[in-house]
Design a protein around this motif. Structure first.
Motif, PDB file in Angstrom:
ATOM      1  N   ALA A 143      52.403  77.720  -4.105  1.00  0.00           N
ATOM      2  CA  ALA A 143      52.549  77.690  -5.567  1.00  0.00           C
ATOM      3  C   ALA A 143      54.023  77.692  -5.964  1.00  0.00           C
ATOM      4  CB  ALA A 143      51.833  78.886  -6.191  1.00  0.00           C
ATOM      5  N   ARG A 144      54.834  78.439  -5.248  1.00  0.00           N
ATOM      6  CA  ARG A 144      56.254  78.527  -5.571  1.00  0.00           C
ATOM      7  C   ARG A 144      56.974  77.196  -5.364  1.00  0.00           C
ATOM      8  NH1 ARG A 144      57.367  82.141  -2.206  1.00  0.00           N
ATOM      9  NH2 ARG A 144      58.499  80.985  -0.605  1.00  0.00           N
ATOM     10  N   LYS A 145      56.532  76.432  -4.377  1.00  0.00           N
ATOM     11  CA  LYS A 145      57.192  75.152  -4.070  1.00  0.00           C
ATOM     12  C   LYS A 145      56.913  74.095  -5.136  1.00  0.00           C
ATOM     13  CE  LYS A 145      57.467  75.833   0.912  1.00  0.00           C
ATOM     14  NZ  LYS A 145      57.033  75.354   2.252  1.00  0.00           N
ATOM     15  N   GLY A 146      55.850  74.250  -5.896  1.00  0.00           N
ATOM     16  CA  GLY A 146      55.585  73.364  -7.028  1.00  0.00           C
ATOM     17  C   GLY A 146      55.110  71.983  -6.634  1.00  0.00           C
ATOM     18  N   GLY A 147      55.235  71.072  -7.569  1.00  0.00           N
ATOM     19  CA  GLY A 147      54.708  69.713  -7.449  1.00  0.00           C
ATOM     20  C   GLY A 147      54.026  69.351  -8.751  1.00  0.00           C
ATOM     21  N   PRO A 148      53.758  68.067  -8.971  1.00  0.00           N
ATOM     22  CA  PRO A 148      53.227  67.650 -10.276  1.00  0.00           C
ATOM     23  C   PRO A 148      51.892  68.282 -10.637  1.00  0.00           C
ATOM     24  CG  PRO A 148      53.138  65.857  -8.675  1.00  0.00           C
ATOM     25  CD  PRO A 148      53.981  66.928  -8.070  1.00  0.00           C
ATOM     26  N   ALA A 164      42.438  86.072   1.533  1.00  0.00           N
ATOM     27  CA  ALA A 164      43.849  86.464   1.458  1.00  0.00           C
ATOM     28  C   ALA A 164      44.211  87.541   2.469  1.00  0.00           C
ATOM     29  CB  ALA A 164      44.187  86.920   0.037  1.00  0.00           C
ATOM     30  N   GLU A 165      43.368  88.546   2.600  1.00  0.00           N
ATOM     31  CA  GLU A 165      43.686  89.641   3.514  1.00  0.00           C
ATOM     32  C   GLU A 165      43.712  89.179   4.963  1.00  0.00           C
ATOM     33  OE1 GLU A 165      40.541  92.622   4.115  1.00  0.00           O
ATOM     34  OE2 GLU A 165      39.299  91.396   2.771  1.00  0.00           O
ATOM     35  N   HIS A 166      43.001  88.111   5.266  1.00  0.00           N
ATOM     36  CA  HIS A 166      42.942  87.614   6.640  1.00  0.00           C
ATOM     37  C   HIS A 166      44.122  86.716   6.990  1.00  0.00           C
ATOM     38  CE1 HIS A 166      38.941  89.283   6.812  1.00  0.00           C
ATOM     39  NE2 HIS A 166      38.578  88.569   5.758  1.00  0.00           N
ATOM     40  N   VAL A 167      44.817  86.196   5.984  1.00  0.00           N
ATOM     41  CA  VAL A 167      45.971  85.322   6.231  1.00  0.00           C
ATOM     42  C   VAL A 167      47.265  85.928   5.696  1.00  0.00           C
ATOM     43  CG1 VAL A 167      44.603  83.212   6.357  1.00  0.00           C
ATOM     44  CG2 VAL A 167      45.430  83.984   4.127  1.00  0.00           C
ATOM     45  N   ASP A 168      47.196  87.216   5.341  1.00  0.00           N
ATOM     46  CA  ASP A 168      48.366  87.973   4.911  1.00  0.00           C
ATOM     47  C   ASP A 168      49.073  87.320   3.720  1.00  0.00           C
ATOM     48  OD1 ASP A 168      50.110  90.133   5.014  1.00  0.00           O
ATOM     49  OD2 ASP A 168      51.500  89.135   6.403  1.00  0.00           O
ATOM     50  N   VAL A 169      48.293  87.010   2.687  1.00  0.00           N
ATOM     51  CA  VAL A 169      48.832  86.387   1.473  1.00  0.00           C
ATOM     52  C   VAL A 169      48.618  87.329   0.291  1.00  0.00           C
ATOM     53  CG1 VAL A 169      48.439  84.532  -0.207  1.00  0.00           C
ATOM     54  CG2 VAL A 169      48.653  83.993   2.222  1.00  0.00           C
ATOM     55  N   ASP A 170      49.634  87.441  -0.533  1.00  0.00           N
ATOM     56  CA  ASP A 170      49.595  88.259  -1.751  1.00  0.00           C
ATOM     57  C   ASP A 170      49.164  87.360  -2.911  1.00  0.00           C
ATOM     58  OD1 ASP A 170      50.115  89.715  -4.057  1.00  0.00           O
ATOM     59  OD2 ASP A 170      51.965  90.584  -3.297  1.00  0.00           O
ATOM     60  N   VAL A 171      47.902  87.468  -3.316  1.00  0.00           N
ATOM     61  CA  VAL A 171      47.373  86.595  -4.362  1.00  0.00           C
ATOM     62  C   VAL A 171      48.112  86.824  -5.681  1.00  0.00           C
ATOM     63  CG1 VAL A 171      45.343  86.002  -5.744  1.00  0.00           C
ATOM     64  CG2 VAL A 171      45.107  86.411  -3.292  1.00  0.00           C
ATOM     65  N   ALA A 172      48.397  88.068  -6.011  1.00  0.00           N
ATOM     66  CA  ALA A 172      49.107  88.363  -7.266  1.00  0.00           C
ATOM     67  C   ALA A 172      50.457  87.668  -7.294  1.00  0.00           C
ATOM     68  CB  ALA A 172      49.261  89.867  -7.438  1.00  0.00           C
ATOM     69  N   GLN A 173      51.148  87.633  -6.154  1.00  0.00           N
ATOM     70  CA  GLN A 173      52.438  86.957  -6.108  1.00  0.00           C
ATOM     71  C   GLN A 173      52.276  85.449  -6.254  1.00  0.00           C
ATOM     72  OE1 GLN A 173      55.584  88.485  -5.983  1.00  0.00           O
ATOM     73  NE2 GLN A 173      56.117  86.383  -6.613  1.00  0.00           N
ATOM     74  N   MET A 174      51.221  84.889  -5.654  1.00  0.00           N
ATOM     75  CA  MET A 174      50.961  83.458  -5.832  1.00  0.00           C
ATOM     76  C   MET A 174      50.726  83.126  -7.296  1.00  0.00           C
ATOM     77  SD  MET A 174      48.613  82.039  -2.667  1.00  0.00           S
ATOM     78  CE  MET A 174      48.875  80.312  -3.111  1.00  0.00           C
ATOM     79  N   ILE A 175      49.983  83.981  -7.995  1.00  0.00           N
ATOM     80  CA  ILE A 175      49.732  83.752  -9.419  1.00  0.00           C
ATOM     81  C   ILE A 175      51.037  83.821 -10.204  1.00  0.00           C
ATOM     82  CG2 ILE A 175      48.599  84.675 -11.473  1.00  0.00           C
ATOM     83  CD1 ILE A 175      46.351  85.645  -9.587  1.00  0.00           C
ATOM     84  N   THR A 176      51.859  84.820  -9.903  1.00  0.00           N
ATOM     85  CA  THR A 176      53.161  84.954 -10.581  1.00  0.00           C
ATOM     86  C   THR A 176      54.023  83.729 -10.334  1.00  0.00           C
ATOM     87  OG1 THR A 176      53.102  87.368 -10.451  1.00  0.00           O
ATOM     88  CG2 THR A 176      55.258  86.346 -10.729  1.00  0.00           C
ATOM     89  N   ASP A 177      54.065  83.274  -9.083  1.00  0.00           N
ATOM     90  CA  ASP A 177      54.858  82.084  -8.748  1.00  0.00           C
ATOM     91  C   ASP A 177      54.355  80.864  -9.508  1.00  0.00           C
ATOM     92  OD1 ASP A 177      56.342  83.614  -6.987  1.00  0.00           O
ATOM     93  OD2 ASP A 177      55.242  82.936  -5.203  1.00  0.00           O
ATOM     94  N   ALA A 178      53.030  80.714  -9.571  1.00  0.00           N
ATOM     95  CA  ALA A 178      52.457  79.565 -10.274  1.00  0.00           C
ATOM     96  C   ALA A 178      52.772  79.624 -11.760  1.00  0.00           C
ATOM     97  CB  ALA A 178      50.950  79.502 -10.050  1.00  0.00           C
ATOM     98  N   GLU A 179      52.580  80.783 -12.350  1.00  0.00           N
ATOM     99  CA  GLU A 179      52.823  80.921 -13.788  1.00  0.00           C
ATOM    100  C   GLU A 179      54.279  80.647 -14.137  1.00  0.00           C
ATOM    101  OE1 GLU A 179      51.329  84.834 -14.492  1.00  0.00           O
ATOM    102  OE2 GLU A 179      49.275  84.129 -14.916  1.00  0.00           O
ATOM    103  N   SER A 180      55.181  80.915 -13.211  1.00  0.00           N
ATOM    104  CA  SER A 180      56.604  80.710 -13.492  1.00  0.00           C
ATOM    105  C   SER A 180      56.979  79.240 -13.591  1.00  0.00           C
ATOM    106  CB  SER A 180      57.456  81.385 -12.415  1.00  0.00           C
ATOM    107  OG  SER A 180      57.379  80.683 -11.182  1.00  0.00           O
ATOM    108  N   VAL A 181      56.145  78.342 -13.025  1.00  0.00           N
ATOM    109  CA  VAL A 181      56.461  76.910 -13.076  1.00  0.00           C
ATOM    110  C   VAL A 181      55.511  76.134 -13.989  1.00  0.00           C
ATOM    111  CG1 VAL A 181      57.481  76.939 -10.776  1.00  0.00           C
ATOM    112  CG2 VAL A 181      55.057  76.326 -11.025  1.00  0.00           C
ATOM    113  N   ARG A 182      54.519  76.799 -14.607  1.00  0.00           N
ATOM    114  CA  ARG A 182      53.474  76.074 -15.331  1.00  0.00           C
ATOM    115  C   ARG A 182      53.626  76.077 -16.844  1.00  0.00           C
ATOM    116  NH1 ARG A 182      49.244  73.835 -13.674  1.00  0.00           N
ATOM    117  NH2 ARG A 182      47.752  74.730 -15.151  1.00  0.00           N
TER     118      ARG A 182
END
Length: 232
Positions: A143-148, A164-182
């Motif tokens: 999400a942070r890397k963006g794209g059209p 998410a817990e199985h791949v060590d990903v912070d969903v809240a951070q992904m949402i924050t990253d996405a919202e910052s570019v949307r």
């Protein structure tokens, strides 16, 4: 009217055409199946799938029983899936219009892109709105890397949050990253096993259908990446 003459795109003339785009394996077909299961008793639906050399996605949806089988059509693009949803949308338009004619009155035609990459978005000549689908298993930095699609699709879905817990990903951070570019466009964290998230997705679709019927929704092209230059 000739058999495949493309009609007036006004809200009063036809159903909402909703595209589902995103990279391979992000859960586009499962998202469509979920929407069909949840909404088929409330809205008249049909589906067009895209694959390069197969109708596998269409066969999966038919086998799942999410809609009457005749309401699910497959387009075999034979080339880059991006081309068939953006550059030459003829085959998809024919499939969409055939469904609209055969099963009128429809409320929504869902068009699934063939799995491509982060640059693939639908032409507004094909769909009225689009969901762009990424997933946590693809990495927390996507999400942070963006794209059209990530930045400008009508809705961004961050899918498979139950993994998410199985791949060590912070969903809240992904949402924050996405919202910052949307720029205020909506983002939804989704798992098909989460009734609240599925309900939120269905509410978004209902709202969009209502806007479309009132003629208040305007198709926006997410477009290619913004022009840029490399400085030596």
């Amino acid at each position: 009217m000739p058999e495949h003459e493309h009609r007036d795109s006004s809200a009063a003339s036809r159903p909402l055409r909703l595209g589902i785009a995103g990279p391979v394996g992000t859960g586009k077909s499962t998202l469509i199946a979920t929407l069909c299961r949840q909404l088929a008793d409330e809205l008249e639906l049909a589906v067009v799938t895209n694959d390069i050399y197969t109708d596998e996605d269409a066969r999966m949806l038919r086998a799942a029983g999410v809609l009457p089988v005749e309401r699910i059509r497959a387009v075999e693009t034979g080339a880059c899936p991006h081309t068939a949803i953006r550059d030459d949308v003829t085959a998809n338009l024919i499939a969409v219009e055939d469904l609209e004619r055969a099963f009128r009155p429809l409320d929504v035609v869902l068009v699934e892109s063939g799995g491509d990459n982060l640059t693939a978005t639908f032409s507004p000549a094909l769909v009225d709105a689009q969901i762009f689908c990424i997933d946590v298993a693809g990495g927390g930095d996507v999400a942070r890397k963006g794209g059209p699609g990530i930045e400008r699709a009508d809705l961004l879905v961050i899918n498979k949050t139950d993994l998410a817990e199985h791949v060590d990903v912070d969903v809240a951070q992904m949402i924050t990253d996405a919202e910052s570019v949307r720029s205020g466009l909506p983002t939804l964290a989704l798992s098909r096993t989460d009734p609240t998230a599925v309900g939120d997705l269905c509410k978004w679709v209902h709202h969009l259908v209502a806007e479309h019927r009132r003629g208040e929704h305007t198709a926006v092209d997410p477009g290619p990446m913004a022009p840029h230059v490399h400085h030596g």
